[in-house]
Design an enzyme around this catalytic site. Structure first.
Site, short mmCIF file in Angstrom:
data_model
loop_
_atom_site.label_atom_id
_atom_site.label_comp_id
_atom_site.label_asym_id
_atom_site.label_seq_id
_atom_site.Cartn_x
_atom_site.Cartn_y
_atom_site.Cartn_z
N TYR A 74 0.85 -1.19 0.00
CA TYR A 74 0.00 0.00 0.00
C TYR A 74 0.88 1.23 0.00
O TYR A 74 1.81 1.34 0.81
CB TYR A 74 -0.90 0.00 1.24
N ASP B 120 9.25 2.93 -0.01
CA ASP B 120 8.16 3.55 0.73
C ASP B 120 8.37 3.19 2.20
O ASP B 120 8.00 2.11 2.64
CB ASP B 120 6.81 3.05 0.21
N LYS C 136 3.75 8.92 8.84
CA LYS C 136 3.58 8.32 10.16
C LYS C 136 4.56 8.85 11.21
O LYS C 136 4.41 9.98 11.65
CB LYS C 136 3.56 6.80 10.04
C1 LIG Z 1 0.15 4.51 5.73
C2 LIG Z 1 0.93 4.26 4.51
C3 LIG Z 1 0.87 5.11 3.41
C4 LIG Z 1 -0.13 6.24 3.31
O1 LIG Z 1 0.08 7.22 4.26
P1 LIG Z 1 -1.15 8.21 4.62
O2 LIG Z 1 -0.54 9.17 5.58
O3 LIG Z 1 -2.22 7.33 5.20
O4 LIG Z 1 -1.58 8.86 3.36
C5 LIG Z 1 1.73 4.90 2.37
N1 LIG Z 1 2.61 3.89 2.40
C6 LIG Z 1 2.70 3.04 3.44
C7 LIG Z 1 3.73 1.96 3.43
C8 LIG Z 1 1.86 3.19 4.52
O5 LIG Z 1 1.93 2.32 5.53
#
Ligand SMILES: *Cc1c(COP(=O)(O)O)cnc(C)c1O
Length: 428
Positions: free
Chosen positions: A144, A239, A267
Site C-alpha cells: 500500500y 516507501d 507516520k
Molecule cells: C500509511 C501508509 C501510506 C499512506 O500514508 P497516509 O498518511 O495514510 O496517506 C503509504 N505507504 C505506506 C507503506 C503506509 O503504511
C-alpha cells in the site's frame, strides 16, 4: 466492556460521514460490530467514549512509537500554536527538521515535507518519472502506498480489507502504467523489465511490507531489486512511510544496508500530526520546482505545528540509543508469549515480525506475499479480534494489518496481553 456510547456516536457519524469514518480501515466491517470511539489516550492506553481502557497496538497506525500524548511533542505543539498555526512562508523549523532527518537517514541530501504518506508516495513517483523521462512503475501486490490513483492496483491495507484493491475511479490509462509484481519474487520483476525495455521509471516497494500483515523481504530480495534498477536505469523507491524511523533511525535502508534512490516517509516523522516527506540525493531532489521542472507544492506543507511535532519525535528517537533495542526486545517478548499461548491452544497460525512490526496470520503456511497473506482464516481472525477487544486489548480490525508496538508498553502490559491471548485462543 460496554460500547453503548461508541455505538450511538457511530450511528450519528454514519448519517454525515460515509461509513461513519474518515478512513476505511477504522470501520469494523471486516470483523463486524461498530468502531470504538476514542475520547483520549496517554502512553500505551486508549480511553474510549464509554470509559473503557484499552491497550493500544495500533498507535494511530504507527506514528505514536513513543506512546500517546508524548510530553515533548505535546509541549512543542502547544507552544507553537500560540505563535500562529500556518503562514505559507518559510520557517527556521522546517530547516531544522530537514537537517535532522537528512542526518538520520542514509543516502539522502534533501527532503521535502508534505501532509501525508499518500502525498509523499505520489510525489516520489512523479519525481522518478520526471527524472528518468519514463512512465511505467512497478509495484507489488499487497503493498500500500496511499490512495492516489497509480497505487490502487492490487493495493493492501483497507483497499484489500474491503475488497477493492483495484478501485473504480482509477482510469485504465493510469492503471496501465502500473505494473504489478509478486512480493519476494525477483524473477517476476526481471520479466517485467524484459517485457518493458527502457520504459520503467521506478520500482516502489515497502521494504518490509506492512499492509498485508507484516511480510519481511526474503534474503537478497531488496539487493536484487537494487541491482535490477541499476542495470535497467530505473530508480528504486523505498516507501518507508511505515518503516521509516521505526525499524531503525535510518529505517529499512539502515536495517538491510540497501540504499534506495528516493525514500518516502509518513507516520512517525510527523509525531502524530499530518506529515509526509520524500527525500533523495540532491541531483534527484533538485529536479523539483522551483529549481527543476517537476512540480509539487502544498499550502500547508511544512506546517509549523506539524514540523514542531515531527522535530520533537525525531529528536527523541535520535537521542535515545536504546529505543530500537527496547522496541525489538518488547516485541520479541510479545511474540514468544503469543506463540506459547496459541501453541498451547492448538491454534494454526503464522507470526511474522521485523522489529516492532508484528502480525498474526491464521494459516500454517509461511506468509511471504499477498497470495499467502490472503489465505489466513478470516473467521478465526474475527474471533481473535473481538476476544482481545473484550479483554481490553486493541489490535487492528483487519487481518491485513500489522501491529505497531510502542515503547510506552510496559512488560506488565505485554504480560496482560499475552494472558488475554491465552484466554481468547481457548475459544478459537
Ligand atoms: C500509511 C501508509 C501510506 C499512506 O500514508 P497516509 O498518511 O495514510 O496517506 C503509504 N505507504 C505506506 C507503506 C503506509 O503504511
Amino acid at each position: 466492556m460496554l460500547y453503548e456510547r461508541s455505538s450511538r456516536l457511530f450511528a450519528e457519524a454514519e448519517k454525515v460521514i460515509p461509513g461513519g469514518v474518515n478512513s476505511p480501515v477504522r470501520a469494523f466491517r471486516a470483523v463486524g460490530g461498530t468502531p470504538v470511539f476514542v475520547k483520549e489516550a496517554k502512553g500505551a492506553y486508549l480511553i474510549d467514549e464509554d470509559g473503557n481502557r484499552l491497550i493500544d497496538y495500533i498507535n494511530s497506525w504507527g506514528p505514536m512509537i513513543l506512546g500517546h500524548a508524548y510530553e515533548p511533542v505535546v509541549n512543542a505543539v502547544t507552544e507553537r500554536a500560540r505563535k500562529g498555526t500556518s503562514f505559507g512562508m518559510p520557517t527556521a523549523l522546517e530547516t531544522e527538521i530537514a537537517a535532522l532527518a537528512v542526518a538520520m537517514v542514509p543516502g539522502i541530501d534533501k527532503i521535502r515535507f508534505v501532509n501525508s504518506g499518500t502525498e509523499a508516495c505520489m510525489s516520489a513517483i512523479r519525481l522518478a518519472r520526471g527524472y528518468t523521462g519514463r512512465e511505467k512503475i512497478i509495484k507489488f501486490a499487497g503493498c500500500y502506498h496511499g490512495h492516489s490513483d497509480s497505487f490502487l492496483i492490487q493495493a493492501g491495507s483497507g483497499a484489500v480489507t474491503f475488497g477493492s484493491p483495484n478501485s473504480p475511479g482509477v482510469t485504465q490509462g493510469t492503471a496501465k502504467d502500473t505494473l504489478l509484481a509478486k512480493y519476494n519474487d525477483l524473477d517476476n520483476v526481471k520479466q517485467l523489465f524484459e517485457a518493458n525495455p527502457n520504459e520503467i521509471a521506478a520500482i516502489i516497494i515497502e521494504p518490509v511490507a506492512g499492509n498485508m500483515g507484516c511480510v519481511p523481504p526474503a534474503g537478497g530480495f531488496l539487493q536484487g531489486l537494487r541491482d535490477l534498477c541499476d542495470s535497467n536505469g530505473a530508480l528504486l523507491i523505498f516507501d518507508e512511510v511505515m518503516t521509516g524511523f521505526r525499524l531503525a533511525r535510518g529505517g529499512a535502508q539502515e536495517l538491510y544496508n540497501i540504499t534506495a534512490d528516493i525514500v518516502a516517509f509518513g507516520k512517525v516523522i510527523g509525531g502524530g500530526l499530518p506529515v509526509g516527506a520524500f527525500a533523495a540525493r540532491a541531483k534527484i531532489m533538485d529536479y523539483l520546482a522551483p529549481v527543476g521542472p517537476v512540480y509539487q507544492a502544498g499550502t500547508l506543507s511544512g506546517n509549523p505545528l506539524a514540523m514542531a511535532a515531527g522535530l520533537e519525535m525525531l529528536k527523541a528517537l535520535n537521542a535515545d540509543d536504546a529505543v530500537y533495542t527496547r522496541l525489538e526486545e518488547k516485541t520479541a517478548y510479545l511474540e514468544t508469549g503469543i506463540r506459547a499461548k496459541l501453541d498451547a491452544a492448538g491454534v494454526v497460525y503464522t507470526i511474522n515480525r521485523v522489529g516492532s512490526m508484528i502480525s498474526v496470520h491464521f494459516d500454517a503456511a509461511p506468509v511471504t506475499d499477498f497470495a499467502t497473506a490472503a489465505k489466513g482464516d478470516n473467521e478465526t481472525f474475527r474471533k481473535f479480534f473481538h476476544g482481545l477487544l473484550r479483554e481490553g486489548v486493541y489490535i487492528a480490525p483487519s487481518a491485513y494489518e500489522t501491529w505497531f508496538i510502542t515503547d510506552a508498553l510496559t512488560y506488565e502490559d505485554l504480560d496482560f496481553t499475552i494472558e488475554a491471548v491465552g484466554r481468547v485462543s481457548a475459544d478459537l
